[in-house]
Design a protein around this motif. Structure first.
Motif, PDB file in Angstrom:
ATOM      1  N   HIS A   1     -36.068 -35.319 -31.392  1.00 30.07           N
ATOM      2  CA  HIS A   1     -37.487 -34.989 -31.152  1.00 30.07           C
ATOM      3  C   HIS A   1     -37.675 -33.683 -30.859  1.00 30.07           C
ATOM      4  O   HIS A   1     -38.641 -33.090 -31.236  1.00 30.07           O
ATOM      5  CB  HIS A   1     -38.135 -35.823 -29.843  1.00 30.07           C
ATOM      6  CG  HIS A   1     -39.365 -35.921 -29.480  1.00 30.07           C
ATOM      7  ND1 HIS A   1     -39.837 -34.808 -28.678  1.00 30.07           N
ATOM      8  CD2 HIS A   1     -40.356 -36.447 -29.850  1.00 30.07           C
ATOM      9  CE1 HIS A   1     -41.204 -34.675 -28.546  1.00 30.07           C
ATOM     10  NE2 HIS A   1     -41.419 -36.043 -29.133  1.00 30.07           N
TER      11      HIS A   1
ATOM     12  N   ASN B   1     -46.096 -37.186 -38.978  1.00 27.30           N
ATOM     13  CA  ASN B   1     -47.511 -37.386 -39.631  1.00 27.30           C
ATOM     14  C   ASN B   1     -48.481 -36.373 -39.408  1.00 27.30           C
ATOM     15  O   ASN B   1     -49.160 -35.802 -39.974  1.00 27.30           O
ATOM     16  CB  ASN B   1     -47.934 -38.881 -39.153  1.00 27.30           C
ATOM     17  CG  ASN B   1     -47.349 -40.016 -39.853  1.00 27.30           C
ATOM     18  OD1 ASN B   1     -46.487 -39.683 -40.651  1.00 27.30           O
ATOM     19  ND2 ASN B   1     -47.700 -41.218 -39.392  1.00 27.30           N
TER      20      ASN B   1
ATOM     21  N   SER C   1     -38.668 -34.331 -40.233  1.00 29.84           N
ATOM     22  CA  SER C   1     -38.064 -35.575 -40.442  1.00 29.84           C
ATOM     23  C   SER C   1     -37.029 -36.107 -39.742  1.00 29.84           C
ATOM     24  O   SER C   1     -36.263 -37.210 -39.685  1.00 29.84           O
ATOM     25  CB  SER C   1     -37.794 -36.019 -42.022  1.00 29.84           C
ATOM     26  OG  SER C   1     -37.004 -35.172 -42.614  1.00 29.84           O
TER      27      SER C   1
ATOM     28  N   SER D   1     -40.407 -31.218 -32.994  1.00 26.43           N
ATOM     29  CA  SER D   1     -41.487 -30.632 -32.409  1.00 26.43           C
ATOM     30  C   SER D   1     -41.607 -28.916 -32.472  1.00 26.43           C
ATOM     31  O   SER D   1     -42.654 -28.356 -33.026  1.00 26.43           O
ATOM     32  CB  SER D   1     -41.462 -30.752 -30.945  1.00 26.43           C
ATOM     33  OG  SER D   1     -41.641 -32.300 -30.587  1.00 26.43           O
TER      34      SER D   1
ATOM     35  N   ASN E   1     -41.013 -43.868 -43.587  1.00 25.25           N
ATOM     36  CA  ASN E   1     -41.042 -44.391 -42.089  1.00 25.25           C
ATOM     37  C   ASN E   1     -41.176 -43.195 -41.441  1.00 25.25           C
ATOM     38  O   ASN E   1     -40.138 -42.732 -40.910  1.00 25.25           O
ATOM     39  CB  ASN E   1     -39.728 -45.131 -41.586  1.00 25.25           C
ATOM     40  CG  ASN E   1     -39.597 -46.605 -42.372  1.00 25.25           C
ATOM     41  OD1 ASN E   1     -40.699 -46.931 -42.445  1.00 25.25           O
ATOM     42  ND2 ASN E   1     -38.458 -47.032 -42.711  1.00 25.25           N
ATOM     43  N   SER E   2     -42.469 -42.532 -41.154  1.00 27.36           N
ATOM     44  CA  SER E   2     -42.469 -41.348 -40.497  1.00 27.36           C
ATOM     45  C   SER E   2     -42.920 -41.554 -39.002  1.00 27.36           C
ATOM     46  O   SER E   2     -43.846 -42.368 -38.724  1.00 27.36           O
ATOM     47  CB  SER E   2     -43.712 -40.584 -41.351  1.00 27.36           C
ATOM     48  OG  SER E   2     -44.819 -41.292 -41.353  1.00 27.36           O
ATOM     49  N   THR E   3     -42.546 -40.456 -38.296  1.00 20.33           N
ATOM     50  CA  THR E   3     -42.909 -40.390 -36.909  1.00 20.33           C
ATOM     51  C   THR E   3     -44.444 -39.860 -36.739  1.00 20.33           C
ATOM     52  O   THR E   3     -45.033 -39.090 -37.718  1.00 20.33           O
ATOM     53  CB  THR E   3     -41.806 -39.718 -36.148  1.00 20.33           C
ATOM     54  OG1 THR E   3     -42.166 -38.262 -36.504  1.00 20.33           O
ATOM     55  CG2 THR E   3     -40.676 -40.030 -36.221  1.00 20.33           C
ATOM     56  N   HIS E   4     -44.732 -40.066 -35.441  1.00 22.77           N
ATOM     57  CA  HIS E   4     -46.134 -39.589 -35.033  1.00 22.77           C
ATOM     58  C   HIS E   4     -46.228 -37.907 -35.377  1.00 22.77           C
ATOM     59  O   HIS E   4     -47.106 -37.386 -35.918  1.00 22.77           O
ATOM     60  CB  HIS E   4     -46.615 -39.979 -33.822  1.00 22.77           C
ATOM     61  CG  HIS E   4     -47.763 -39.371 -33.375  1.00 22.77           C
ATOM     62  ND1 HIS E   4     -48.937 -39.646 -33.770  1.00 22.77           N
ATOM     63  CD2 HIS E   4     -48.192 -38.316 -32.349  1.00 22.77           C
ATOM     64  CE1 HIS E   4     -50.031 -38.878 -33.328  1.00 22.77           C
ATOM     65  NE2 HIS E   4     -49.512 -38.119 -32.322  1.00 22.77           N
TER      66      HIS E   4
ATOM     67  N   THR F   1     -34.508 -36.906 -36.579  1.00 21.61           N
ATOM     68  CA  THR F   1     -34.654 -37.890 -35.588  1.00 21.61           C
ATOM     69  C   THR F   1     -34.813 -37.132 -34.121  1.00 21.61           C
ATOM     70  O   THR F   1     -35.320 -37.521 -33.410  1.00 21.61           O
ATOM     71  CB  THR F   1     -33.560 -38.800 -35.492  1.00 21.61           C
ATOM     72  OG1 THR F   1     -32.343 -38.038 -35.372  1.00 21.61           O
ATOM     73  CG2 THR F   1     -33.513 -39.802 -36.668  1.00 21.61           C
TER      74      THR F   1
END
Length: 306
Positions: free
Chosen positions: A28, A72, A24, A32, A66-69, A26
């Motif tokens: 990236h 998810n 979660s 990843s 509010n999750s990112t791709h 921010t």
């Protein structure tokens, strides 16, 4: 992979938990890298993870936010990998939310049921849950059962909705065929229980009936479903006073169409009758089915299949 081998279960669980929290972030790159490590760790060592239910619950709460791709995809993959080694824990946790399920929960159902190898274990867990009666709890003072909507034992309803989602999946085709008799009778009983429940709860979706119809369609018995639809049987299942008559209609329709699952179903019905149902209403429904299905001319069934 090497980290997973060297860590004891409690430490590995902490490691997985920390990676889960990093999803979660921010940043990236951080998210990843955490996703990659999480996937690799669980691919090989998911069986060592403890607190599976807590992890699944945390994933549900985070996915609703509010999750990112990346988050998810990675979290749904975690659900899939945990289901490989702990299907019962994952499924029971996924059934422990309000019904009807929201879109997040349905996504998690798909993730849990996405692999052919786990489908039989998932269905076995659903069958275990479907032995329960919605709204029924154990009375601590008498030791008996009582109906209480406030107690919110709605897992069987949640399981019925989940089956509506999972039964049509191609990954479940073989498992559905394997457990057809058990699913058929479990859903017939849940239709009856849900009919009772609908007397005191308004505008509730009838998931047990819908799951039963989907089971028939997924098992090559579309003609049976259509025949029952033409008889207006499905719409009248909600009327509990006429439920036993509808049960007879379903059994009769299956008999008329010489359903290929007959031998396994008859064997299972005999087994149920010998073991004895858990509730008095179960025995009535089992007897209706057994009487109708056992009347099929086996010789004629064999010639029909040829």
């Amino acid at each position: 992979q090497h980290v997973g081998q060297s860590l004891i279960p409690s430490l590995l669980t902490d490691f997985v938990w920390n990676l889960l929290m990093k999803l979660s972030k921010t940043n990236h790159k951080t998210a990843s890298e955490a996703a990659s490590m999480l996937k690799l760790t669980l691919e090989y060592h998911a069986d060592k993870v403890t607190m599976v239910s807590k992890i699944v619950d945390t994933i549900y709460k985070k996915l609703r936010g509010n999750s990112t791709h990346i988050m998810n995809h990675a979290m749904l993959r975690v659900v899939t990998l945990l289901t490989r080694t702990s299907p019962k824990k994952v499924i029971f946790q996924l059934m422990d939310y309000p019904v009807p399920a929201d879109n997040t929960l349905i996504l998690m159902w798909h993730a849990a049921g996405s692999e052919v190898s786990v489908a039989p274990h998932v269905l076995k867990t659903f069958l275990l849950i479907l032995k329960g009666k919605p709204g029924e709890t154990q009375d601590s003072s008498t030791g008996g059962r009582r109906l209480s909507l406030d107690a919110t034992n709605m897992m069987p309803v949640a399981a019925s909705q989940a089956l509506c989602t999972l039964l049509p999946l191609s990954s479940y085709r073989k498992a559905v065929a394997q457990f057809f008799p058990q699913l058929l009778m479990a859903l017939m009983l849940q239709v009856f229980y849900s009919s009772e429940l609908r007397l005191t709860t308004k505008d509730k979706p009838f998931f047990a009936r819908d799951a039963l119809r989907i089971l028939l369609k997924c098992s090559g018995l579309q003609e049976v479903d259509t025949a029952l639809q033409n008889m207006d049987c499905w719409s009248q299942f909600s009327e509990v006073l006429f439920h036993h008559r509808r049960v007879h209609f379903v059994a009769k329709a299956l008999s008329n169409y010489r359903f290929p699952q007959f031998p396994e179903t008859l064997h299972y019905l005999y087994k149920l009758s010998v073991e004895g149902p858990r509730r008095s209403e179960d025995s009535v429904i089992t007897a209706i089915f057994l009487t109708e299905v056992s009347s099929i001319d086996c010789a004629q069934l064999g010639s029909h299949s040829l």
